[in-house]
Write a protein that holds these residues in place. Structure first.
Motif, PDB file in Angstrom:
ATOM      1  N   GLN A 120     -26.262  23.945 -93.456  1.00 34.75           N
ATOM      2  CA  GLN A 120     -27.678  24.292 -93.551  1.00 34.75           C
ATOM      3  C   GLN A 120     -28.516  23.038 -93.664  1.00 34.75           C
ATOM      4  OE1 GLN A 120     -29.596  26.949 -93.550  1.00 34.75           O
ATOM      5  NE2 GLN A 120     -28.177  28.669 -93.523  1.00 34.75           N
ATOM      6  N   VAL A 121     -29.630  23.043 -92.958  1.00 28.11           N
ATOM      7  CA  VAL A 121     -30.594  21.951 -93.012  1.00 28.11           C
ATOM      8  C   VAL A 121     -31.985  22.541 -93.198  1.00 28.11           C
ATOM      9  CG1 VAL A 121     -31.655  20.057 -91.730  1.00 28.11           C
ATOM     10  CG2 VAL A 121     -29.178  20.451 -91.554  1.00 28.11           C
ATOM     11  N   GLN A 122     -32.727  21.994 -94.126  1.00 28.55           N
ATOM     12  CA  GLN A 122     -34.117  22.403 -94.308  1.00 28.55           C
ATOM     13  C   GLN A 122     -35.023  21.257 -93.867  1.00 28.55           C
ATOM     14  OE1 GLN A 122     -31.871  22.671 -97.189  1.00 28.55           O
ATOM     15  NE2 GLN A 122     -31.323  24.600 -96.224  1.00 28.55           N
ATOM     16  N   LEU A 123     -36.045  21.594 -93.100  1.00 26.45           N
ATOM     17  CA  LEU A 123     -36.959  20.593 -92.553  1.00 26.45           C
ATOM     18  C   LEU A 123     -38.391  20.953 -92.930  1.00 26.45           C
ATOM     19  CD1 LEU A 123     -35.425  20.379 -88.965  1.00 26.45           C
ATOM     20  CD2 LEU A 123     -34.993  18.833 -90.863  1.00 26.45           C
ATOM     21  N   VAL A 124     -39.124  19.969 -93.429  1.00 25.67           N
ATOM     22  CA  VAL A 124     -40.511  20.201 -93.815  1.00 25.67           C
ATOM     23  C   VAL A 124     -41.382  19.108 -93.210  1.00 25.67           C
ATOM     24  CG1 VAL A 124     -42.140  20.428 -95.709  1.00 25.67           C
ATOM     25  CG2 VAL A 124     -39.799  21.289 -95.973  1.00 25.67           C
ATOM     26  N   GLU A 125     -42.302  19.509 -92.330  1.00 29.65           N
ATOM     27  CA  GLU A 125     -43.212  18.559 -91.689  1.00 29.65           C
ATOM     28  C   GLU A 125     -44.475  18.383 -92.533  1.00 29.65           C
ATOM     29  OE1 GLU A 125     -41.574  21.127 -88.164  1.00 29.65           O
ATOM     30  OE2 GLU A 125     -42.347  21.452 -90.203  1.00 29.65           O
ATOM     31  N   SER A 126     -45.096  17.242 -92.372  1.00 32.25           N
ATOM     32  CA  SER A 126     -46.380  16.964 -93.001  1.00 32.25           C
ATOM     33  C   SER A 126     -47.104  15.902 -92.193  1.00 32.25           C
ATOM     34  CB  SER A 126     -46.202  16.503 -94.447  1.00 32.25           C
ATOM     35  OG  SER A 126     -45.452  15.307 -94.490  1.00 32.25           O
ATOM     36  N   GLY A 127     -48.392  15.736 -92.475  1.00 31.89           N
ATOM     37  CA  GLY A 127     -49.151  14.666 -91.835  1.00 31.89           C
ATOM     38  C   GLY A 127     -50.090  15.099 -90.735  1.00 31.89           C
ATOM     39  N   GLY A 128     -50.085  16.383 -90.403  1.00 32.42           N
ATOM     40  CA  GLY A 128     -51.000  16.847 -89.375  1.00 32.42           C
ATOM     41  C   GLY A 128     -52.435  16.855 -89.867  1.00 32.42           C
ATOM     42  N   GLY A 129     -53.351  17.119 -88.947  1.00 28.92           N
ATOM     43  CA  GLY A 129     -54.758  17.170 -89.328  1.00 28.92           C
ATOM     44  C   GLY A 129     -55.665  17.106 -88.123  1.00 28.92           C
ATOM     45  N   LEU A 130     -56.938  16.862 -88.405  1.00 31.44           N
ATOM     46  CA  LEU A 130     -57.963  16.768 -87.369  1.00 31.44           C
ATOM     47  C   LEU A 130     -58.322  15.300 -87.173  1.00 31.44           C
ATOM     48  CD1 LEU A 130     -60.160  18.011 -85.513  1.00 31.44           C
ATOM     49  CD2 LEU A 130     -61.624  18.162 -87.548  1.00 31.44           C
ATOM     50  N   VAL A 131     -58.329  14.859 -85.934  1.00 35.15           N
ATOM     51  CA  VAL A 131     -58.647  13.466 -85.629  1.00 35.15           C
ATOM     52  C   VAL A 131     -59.436  13.415 -84.321  1.00 35.15           C
ATOM     53  CG1 VAL A 131     -56.480  13.111 -84.369  1.00 35.15           C
ATOM     54  CG2 VAL A 131     -57.641  11.153 -85.421  1.00 35.15           C
ATOM     55  N   GLN A 132     -60.260  12.404 -84.187  1.00 33.73           N
ATOM     56  CA  GLN A 132     -61.016  12.237 -82.943  1.00 33.73           C
ATOM     57  C   GLN A 132     -60.140  11.603 -81.865  1.00 33.73           C
ATOM     58  OE1 GLN A 132     -64.559  10.000 -84.047  1.00 33.73           O
ATOM     59  NE2 GLN A 132     -65.747  11.890 -84.099  1.00 33.73           N
ATOM     60  N   SER A 170     -33.371  18.089 -95.808  1.00 31.42           N
ATOM     61  CA  SER A 170     -32.456  18.270 -96.932  1.00 31.42           C
ATOM     62  C   SER A 170     -31.307  19.153 -96.469  1.00 31.42           C
ATOM     63  CB  SER A 170     -33.166  18.892 -98.132  1.00 31.42           C
ATOM     64  OG  SER A 170     -33.695  20.158 -97.788  1.00 31.42           O
ATOM     65  N   GLY A 171     -30.206  19.052 -97.226  1.00 27.60           N
ATOM     66  CA  GLY A 171     -29.030  19.825 -96.846  1.00 27.60           C
ATOM     67  C   GLY A 171     -27.957  18.908 -96.297  1.00 27.60           C
ATOM     68  N   ARG A 172     -27.491  19.201 -95.105  1.00 30.99           N
ATOM     69  CA  ARG A 172     -26.413  18.438 -94.480  1.00 30.99           C
ATOM     70  C   ARG A 172     -26.784  16.977 -94.318  1.00 30.99           C
ATOM     71  NH1 ARG A 172     -23.038  20.314 -89.096  1.00 30.99           N
ATOM     72  NH2 ARG A 172     -22.247  18.258 -88.506  1.00 30.99           N
ATOM     73  N   THR A 173     -25.809  16.076 -94.438  1.00 31.52           N
ATOM     74  CA  THR A 173     -26.034  14.633 -94.406  1.00 31.52           C
ATOM     75  C   THR A 173     -26.905  14.229 -93.226  1.00 31.52           C
ATOM     76  OG1 THR A 173     -23.865  14.326 -95.395  1.00 31.52           O
ATOM     77  CG2 THR A 173     -24.909  12.398 -94.433  1.00 31.52           C
ATOM     78  N   ALA A 219     -37.041  19.037 -85.431  1.00 33.25           N
ATOM     79  CA  ALA A 219     -35.847  19.837 -85.245  1.00 33.25           C
ATOM     80  C   ALA A 219     -34.613  18.960 -85.362  1.00 33.25           C
ATOM     81  CB  ALA A 219     -35.875  20.529 -83.886  1.00 33.25           C
ATOM     82  N   ALA A 220     -33.518  19.569 -85.796  1.00 37.06           N
ATOM     83  CA  ALA A 220     -32.252  18.872 -85.975  1.00 37.06           C
ATOM     84  C   ALA A 220     -31.205  19.400 -85.010  1.00 37.06           C
ATOM     85  CB  ALA A 220     -31.766  19.044 -87.409  1.00 37.06           C
ATOM     86  N   ASP A 221     -30.528  18.487 -84.340  1.00 39.91           N
ATOM     87  CA  ASP A 221     -29.445  18.831 -83.414  1.00 39.91           C
ATOM     88  C   ASP A 221     -28.129  18.391 -84.040  1.00 39.91           C
ATOM     89  OD1 ASP A 221     -28.823  18.114 -79.864  1.00 39.91           O
ATOM     90  OD2 ASP A 221     -27.672  19.223 -81.364  1.00 39.91           O
ATOM     91  N   LEU A 222     -27.460  19.299 -84.696  1.00 36.05           N
ATOM     92  CA  LEU A 222     -26.262  18.960 -85.459  1.00 36.05           C
ATOM     93  C   LEU A 222     -25.065  18.599 -84.581  1.00 36.05           C
ATOM     94  CD1 LEU A 222     -28.032  20.011 -87.723  1.00 36.05           C
ATOM     95  CD2 LEU A 222     -26.054  21.231 -88.633  1.00 36.05           C
ATOM     96  N   ASP A 223     -25.137  18.948 -83.295  1.00 40.12           N
ATOM     97  CA  ASP A 223     -24.019  18.631 -82.400  1.00 40.12           C
ATOM     98  C   ASP A 223     -24.180  17.265 -81.743  1.00 40.12           C
ATOM     99  OD1 ASP A 223     -23.907  22.074 -81.346  1.00 40.12           O
ATOM    100  OD2 ASP A 223     -22.747  21.030 -82.894  1.00 40.12           O
TER     101      ASP A 223
END
Length: 126
Positions: A1-13, A25-28, A97-101
């Motif tokens: 299992q892998v958990q992914l959390v994005e941040s940093g988006g917003g409104l820009v010119q 987090s999760g798998r190495t 996204a994570a590609d475990l293979d």
């Protein structure tokens, strides 16, 4: 299992910059490749950039080449997408996204990725 959390988006010119982060987090973390994708309203999700486990190999969509840079810090379990010279057509929800293979290669195909974050909105105004 892998958990992914994005941040940093917003409104820009247009012409501005943003840096997206994706915390895993999760798998190495260091043992798989990572990618960024985006989906604009009414369009299919498309590949943006990807990076192999070591950070030594990267691949970009033609539409972002020269403007975006993908990188990773395996000590922090984080992958980044530095976006410069942003254009209105970059407006989308961005997903990591994570590609475990994949360790030494990267894929541009949605179906090859096993885990996805919830996405972060990037809006570029004219």
């Amino acid at each position: 299992q892998v958990q992914l959390v994005e941040s940093g988006g917003g409104l820009v010119q247009a012409g501005g910059s943003l840096r997206l982060s994706c915390a895993a987090s999760g798998r190495t973390f260091r043992r798989y490749s990572m990618g960024w994708f985006r989906q604009a309203p009414g369009k299919e999700r498309e590949f943006v950039a990807a990076i192999i486990w070591s950070g030594g190999g990267t691949y970009y969509a033609d539409s972002v080449k020269g403007r975006f840079t993908i990188s990773r810090d395996n000590a922090k379990n984080t992958v980044y997408l530095q976006m410069n010279s942003l254009k209105p057509e970059d407006t989308a929800v961005y997903y990591c996204a994570a590609d475990l293979d994949a360790v030494f290669i990267v894929s541009i195909k949605n179906d090859d990725y096993d885990y996805w974050g919830q996405g972060t909105q990037v809006t570029v105004s004219p």
